[in-house]
Design a protein around this motif. Sequence first.
Motif, short mmCIF file in Angstrom:
data_model
loop_
_atom_site.label_atom_id
_atom_site.label_comp_id
_atom_site.label_asym_id
_atom_site.label_seq_id
_atom_site.Cartn_x
_atom_site.Cartn_y
_atom_site.Cartn_z
N LYS A 156 41.73 36.56 38.92
CA LYS A 156 42.34 36.36 40.23
C LYS A 156 43.72 37.03 40.30
O LYS A 156 44.05 37.70 41.28
CB LYS A 156 42.47 34.86 40.53
N THR A 157 44.50 36.88 39.24
CA THR A 157 45.83 37.50 39.19
C THR A 157 45.72 39.02 39.22
O THR A 157 46.44 39.69 39.96
CB THR A 157 46.58 37.03 37.92
N SER A 193 43.21 40.83 40.28
CA SER A 193 42.67 41.23 41.57
C SER A 193 43.77 41.30 42.62
O SER A 193 43.82 42.23 43.43
CB SER A 193 41.58 40.24 42.01
N LYS A 194 44.67 40.32 42.60
CA LYS A 194 45.78 40.31 43.56
C LYS A 194 46.69 41.52 43.36
O LYS A 194 47.17 42.11 44.33
CB LYS A 194 46.58 39.02 43.45
N LYS A 254 44.95 44.33 45.03
CA LYS A 254 45.00 44.14 46.48
C LYS A 254 46.39 44.48 47.01
O LYS A 254 46.52 45.16 48.04
CB LYS A 254 44.63 42.70 46.82
N ASP A 255 47.42 44.02 46.33
CA ASP A 255 48.79 44.31 46.76
C ASP A 255 49.06 45.82 46.78
O ASP A 255 49.68 46.34 47.71
CB ASP A 255 49.81 43.61 45.86
N ALA A 279 39.82 45.57 43.41
CA ALA A 279 40.23 44.16 43.52
C ALA A 279 39.00 43.26 43.58
O ALA A 279 38.95 42.21 42.93
CB ALA A 279 41.12 43.95 44.75
N GLU A 311 38.14 42.35 51.54
CA GLU A 311 38.94 41.13 51.70
C GLU A 311 38.06 39.94 52.07
O GLU A 311 38.25 38.84 51.56
CB GLU A 311 40.03 41.34 52.76
N GLN A 313 36.76 32.89 46.60
CA GLN A 313 37.86 31.96 46.31
C GLN A 313 37.66 30.59 46.89
O GLN A 313 37.03 30.27 47.74
CB GLN A 313 39.19 32.54 46.77
#
Length: 143
Positions: free
Chosen positions: A13-14, A16-17, A20-21, A55, A136, A143
């Motif tokens: 998750k981290t 992937s973020k 995404k960022d 992501a 997204e 999630q």
Amino acid sequence: MTRSLIKMLEDNKTESKRWKDQSEYDFALASKLLESDYSISCFLFQQAAEKSIVAYLTIRGTDKVWGSSISDLAEDCLAIDPTFDFLKSYGPILDKYLFSTRYPTFSISGSPFQIFDKSDAEKAKDLSNEVISFCEEKIKEIQ
């Protein structure tokens, strides 16, 4: 769930973020350049779409994501989720912006900054936006 599995999911998750960022940053920068630097804008829109796909693959736990081709990454996504089928038609268009927007050797004449125009950048933006929005939504489902 075991602690190691929980840790792995949190790490995914981290990571992937982070992808995404970076996708969001690339998209925003490409949008700023849309009025003046068409070839670089096209490249950054391709990059934003690519990073959004990465992501998704990362949060799904794909061990190693290789390459920058939307077409190749689409195959990886299809192995997980058949609804990514639409990427097969977007891939060749967005992939055209990966190298030809930066290297003169990928065109018969002229340099990339001379060849690409606003319509190319707008098309890249539209396709990239669709890929990002789709990814997204898929990430939200997880999630």
